[in-house]
Design a protein around this motif. Sequence first.
Motif, mmCIF file in Angstrom:
data_model
loop_
_atom_site.group_PDB
_atom_site.id
_atom_site.type_symbol
_atom_site.label_atom_id
_atom_site.label_comp_id
_atom_site.label_asym_id
_atom_site.label_seq_id
_atom_site.Cartn_x
_atom_site.Cartn_y
_atom_site.Cartn_z
ATOM 1 N N UNK A 1 0.892 -1.167 0.094
ATOM 2 C CA UNK A 1 0.157 0.029 -0.032
ATOM 3 C C UNK A 1 0.868 1.222 0.141
ATOM 4 N N UNK A 2 0.751 2.199 -1.046
ATOM 5 C CA UNK A 2 1.442 3.366 -1.093
ATOM 6 C C UNK A 2 0.319 4.374 -1.029
ATOM 7 N N UNK A 3 0.498 5.474 -0.243
ATOM 8 C CA UNK A 3 -0.231 6.578 0.172
ATOM 9 C C UNK A 3 0.515 7.812 -0.114
ATOM 10 N N UNK A 4 0.028 8.666 -0.746
ATOM 11 C CA UNK A 4 0.476 9.875 -1.118
ATOM 12 C C UNK A 4 -0.343 11.343 -0.755
ATOM 13 N N UNK A 5 0.074 11.985 -0.240
ATOM 14 C CA UNK A 5 -0.785 13.427 0.013
ATOM 15 C C UNK A 5 -1.246 13.859 -0.985
ATOM 16 N N UNK A 6 -2.400 14.320 -1.285
ATOM 17 C CA UNK A 6 -2.617 14.868 -2.383
ATOM 18 C C UNK A 6 -2.122 16.605 -2.428
ATOM 19 N N UNK A 7 -1.652 17.006 -3.615
ATOM 20 C CA UNK A 7 -1.187 18.216 -3.731
ATOM 21 C C UNK A 7 -2.219 19.384 -3.752
ATOM 22 N N UNK A 8 -2.323 20.438 -2.702
ATOM 23 C CA UNK A 8 -3.238 21.361 -2.938
ATOM 24 C C UNK A 8 -4.594 20.806 -2.365
ATOM 25 N N UNK A 9 -4.602 19.883 -1.856
ATOM 26 C CA UNK A 9 -5.881 19.269 -1.368
ATOM 27 C C UNK A 9 -5.867 18.481 -0.165
ATOM 28 N N UNK A 10 -6.744 18.366 0.744
ATOM 29 C CA UNK A 10 -6.762 17.732 2.123
ATOM 30 C C UNK A 10 -7.119 16.316 1.507
ATOM 31 N N UNK A 11 -6.145 15.407 1.885
ATOM 32 C CA UNK A 11 -6.570 13.981 1.375
ATOM 33 C C UNK A 11 -5.438 13.290 0.728
ATOM 34 N N UNK A 12 -5.641 12.141 0.082
ATOM 35 C CA UNK A 12 -4.699 11.178 -0.206
ATOM 36 C C UNK A 12 -5.092 10.379 -1.516
ATOM 37 N N UNK A 13 -4.037 9.862 -2.146
ATOM 38 C CA UNK A 13 -4.137 8.983 -3.412
ATOM 39 C C UNK A 13 -3.422 7.676 -2.832
ATOM 40 N N UNK A 14 -4.179 6.554 -2.529
ATOM 41 C CA UNK A 14 -3.757 5.447 -2.279
ATOM 42 C C UNK A 14 -3.682 4.260 -3.526
ATOM 43 N N UNK A 15 -2.584 3.622 -3.611
ATOM 44 C CA UNK A 15 -2.309 2.545 -4.465
ATOM 45 C C UNK A 15 -2.205 1.165 -3.635
ATOM 46 N N UNK A 16 -2.843 0.293 -4.163
ATOM 47 C CA UNK A 16 -2.981 -1.067 -3.468
ATOM 48 C C UNK A 16 -2.613 -2.109 -4.476
ATOM 49 N N UNK A 17 -1.314 -2.420 -4.433
ATOM 50 C CA UNK A 17 -0.709 -3.494 -5.164
ATOM 51 C C UNK A 17 -0.987 -5.040 -4.518
ATOM 52 N N UNK A 18 -1.518 -5.924 -5.208
ATOM 53 C CA UNK A 18 -1.729 -7.350 -4.860
ATOM 54 C C UNK A 18 -1.213 -8.153 -5.815
ATOM 55 N N UNK A 19 -0.280 -9.230 -5.157
ATOM 56 C CA UNK A 19 0.461 -10.182 -5.998
ATOM 57 C C UNK A 19 0.096 -11.615 -5.555
ATOM 58 N N UNK A 20 -0.261 -12.446 -6.441
ATOM 59 C CA UNK A 20 -0.709 -13.708 -5.999
ATOM 60 C C UNK A 20 0.362 -14.628 -5.815
ATOM 61 N N UNK A 21 1.010 -15.075 -4.775
ATOM 62 C CA UNK A 21 2.098 -15.844 -4.476
ATOM 63 C C UNK A 21 1.810 -17.318 -4.700
ATOM 64 N N UNK A 22 0.613 -17.748 -4.658
ATOM 65 C CA UNK A 22 0.024 -19.034 -4.713
ATOM 66 C C UNK A 22 0.285 -19.605 -5.955
ATOM 67 N N UNK A 23 0.363 -21.083 -6.325
ATOM 68 C CA UNK A 23 0.640 -21.729 -7.198
ATOM 69 C C UNK A 23 -0.556 -22.007 -8.456
ATOM 70 N N UNK A 24 -1.767 -21.310 -7.802
ATOM 71 C CA UNK A 24 -3.184 -21.666 -8.671
ATOM 72 C C UNK A 24 -3.592 -20.271 -8.637
ATOM 73 N N UNK A 25 -4.775 -19.928 -9.626
ATOM 74 C CA UNK A 25 -5.324 -18.984 -9.627
ATOM 75 C C UNK A 25 -6.263 -18.618 -8.846
ATOM 76 N N UNK A 26 -6.588 -17.143 -8.321
ATOM 77 C CA UNK A 26 -7.272 -17.046 -7.075
ATOM 78 C C UNK A 26 -8.243 -15.866 -7.757
#
Length: 222
Positions: A77-102
């Motif tokens: 999870x990466x969160x960056x404060x918004x420029x010129x605004x009160x709030x944030x932009x969040x990026x959620x990266x998900x990687x499947x480490x299992x050996x099968x599709x999920x």
Amino acid sequence: MQTTTQTKYINSLQEHQPSLPCSDSLYDLRSEIGIWREGHTSWLREGEWRFAPIYRRTGGIKLLTAYQTRFHLHVTVIERALSNHNGYHRQVFIRNDATREQEIKVVLHQKPFLDRKDPAMSFYAPLSKALIHYDGVRYTTTFAKGSEATTAECAVGELEKVWQEKKGQLTVQPLSARVNESTITTAITLRANEETSVDQWVHVSQSMAESESFLAQFHKKD
């Protein structure tokens, strides 16, 4: 070794940065992340996650990495404060480490800011595909996007009333005149060792006009 998108982000963000205890939560704006799979939602505050230290950088950037031992999913999870605004932009990266599709769902729960008894309202704005909350003091606007292959659903209201955990479904509800709370879910299918991401924006303002202005600027850039 394969270099993933999230690894590149981590390397750039962690360079020369001190670590902080895991108890120092990213959820400053009371917005939680959960991963749903096969009838169970695992929130990123529960014991079945293994956490790396939180990193912070000047400019309002925060990073959290965690591994879900039951689902074999790696989340960054990466969160960056918004420029010129009160709030944030969040990026959620998900990687499947299992050996099968999920097949999973990312669950984004916007909790109430205050335990207030004052009138509150939440509603879904279909043109901007955003959720807007009013708690008697401020307006909180949030929306999320995944890749083109993902689908998202939104609902306002208490989590226990709109989120059907067993089925992994939302009871779609576009308006609530009682609460400033909402949930966004994004359905994702991940092949073995595949990675994807979901983006979320949270904006806090003192008026509806500010919220509309923020949404207009975002969609103009988009």
